[in-house]
Design a protein around this motif. Structure first.
Motif, mmCIF file in Angstrom:
data_model
loop_
_atom_site.group_PDB
_atom_site.id
_atom_site.type_symbol
_atom_site.label_atom_id
_atom_site.label_comp_id
_atom_site.label_asym_id
_atom_site.label_seq_id
_atom_site.Cartn_x
_atom_site.Cartn_y
_atom_site.Cartn_z
ATOM 1 N N ALA A 84 39.626 34.296 40.507
ATOM 2 C CA ALA A 84 39.441 34.276 41.960
ATOM 3 C C ALA A 84 40.348 33.241 42.611
ATOM 4 O O ALA A 84 40.963 33.508 43.648
ATOM 5 N N LYS A 86 43.178 31.869 41.310
ATOM 6 C CA LYS A 86 44.599 32.138 41.070
ATOM 7 C C LYS A 86 45.120 33.345 41.828
ATOM 8 O O LYS A 86 46.230 33.331 42.348
ATOM 9 N N THR A 87 44.344 34.431 41.877
ATOM 10 C CA THR A 87 44.863 35.679 42.446
ATOM 11 C C THR A 87 44.388 35.949 43.870
ATOM 12 O O THR A 87 45.026 36.717 44.584
ATOM 13 N N ARG A 88 43.261 35.395 44.256
ATOM 14 C CA ARG A 88 42.651 35.693 45.560
ATOM 15 C C ARG A 88 42.403 37.189 45.738
ATOM 16 O O ARG A 88 42.407 37.714 46.843
ATOM 17 N N SER A 89 42.168 37.875 44.626
ATOM 18 C CA SER A 89 41.946 39.319 44.646
ATOM 19 C C SER A 89 40.473 39.600 44.386
ATOM 20 O O SER A 89 39.941 39.223 43.343
ATOM 21 N N LEU A 90 39.832 40.272 45.322
ATOM 22 C CA LEU A 90 38.427 40.611 45.157
ATOM 23 C C LEU A 90 38.246 41.585 44.002
ATOM 24 O O LEU A 90 37.347 41.420 43.178
ATOM 25 N N LEU A 91 39.108 42.586 43.920
ATOM 26 C CA LEU A 91 38.996 43.563 42.834
ATOM 27 C C LEU A 91 39.198 42.901 41.476
ATOM 28 O O LEU A 91 38.436 43.141 40.532
ATOM 29 N N GLY A 92 40.214 42.064 41.361
ATOM 30 C CA GLY A 92 40.458 41.366 40.100
ATOM 31 C C GLY A 92 39.311 40.465 39.707
ATOM 32 O O GLY A 92 38.937 40.368 38.535
ATOM 33 N N THR A 93 38.720 39.795 40.683
ATOM 34 C CA THR A 93 37.594 38.908 40.422
ATOM 35 C C THR A 93 36.383 39.689 39.933
ATOM 36 O O THR A 93 35.739 39.306 38.947
ATOM 37 N N THR A 96 37.056 41.104 36.420
ATOM 38 C CA THR A 96 36.991 40.025 35.434
ATOM 39 C C THR A 96 35.552 39.613 35.166
ATOM 40 O O THR A 96 35.160 39.414 34.008
#
Length: 108
Positions: A84, A86-93, A96
């Motif tokens: 969260a 490092k990427t600031r990506s909701l989908l990635g968070t 993961t």
């Protein structure tokens, strides 16, 4: 279908109790200019609410602090938090977190 008056009053009361706390602040605050410091303060409210909800889920189990050694949710939260930040990506968070928790529950 007949509507009984007592059931109608219960439904109307529930709608009123749900509607008023949402509409009254909107009506009142739309007429007032909130100062810059107030807007900055209000910008932290969603973060604080989310942090409180997440902390309660991670650290409290059965009304007591959860043991850190057996807390798979807390262990799964570590890589999730890292992704969260490092990427600031909701989908990635979310992916993961789900995959981390799934693997940890599979292993333990």
């Amino acid at each position: 279908m007949e509507v009984r008056p007592d059931i109608f009053l219960i439904i109307f009361g529930a709608a009123l109790v749900t509607f008023l706390p949402r509409v009254l602040p909107l009506m009142l605050l739309s007429r007032i200019a909130i100062p810059e410091w107030g807007m900055r303060w209000l910008s932290y409210v969603p973060i604080a609410v989310m942090a409180a909800l997440v902390a309660q889920e991670l650290f409290i189990e059965g009304g007591k602090f959860a043991a850190l050694s057996t807390n798979v949710e807390l262990i799964a939260a570590l890589p999730t938090f890292w992704v969260a930040v490092k990427t600031r990506s909701l989908l990635g968070t979310v992916v993961t977190g789900v995959v981390s928790l799934m693997l940890l529950r599979l292993l333990f």
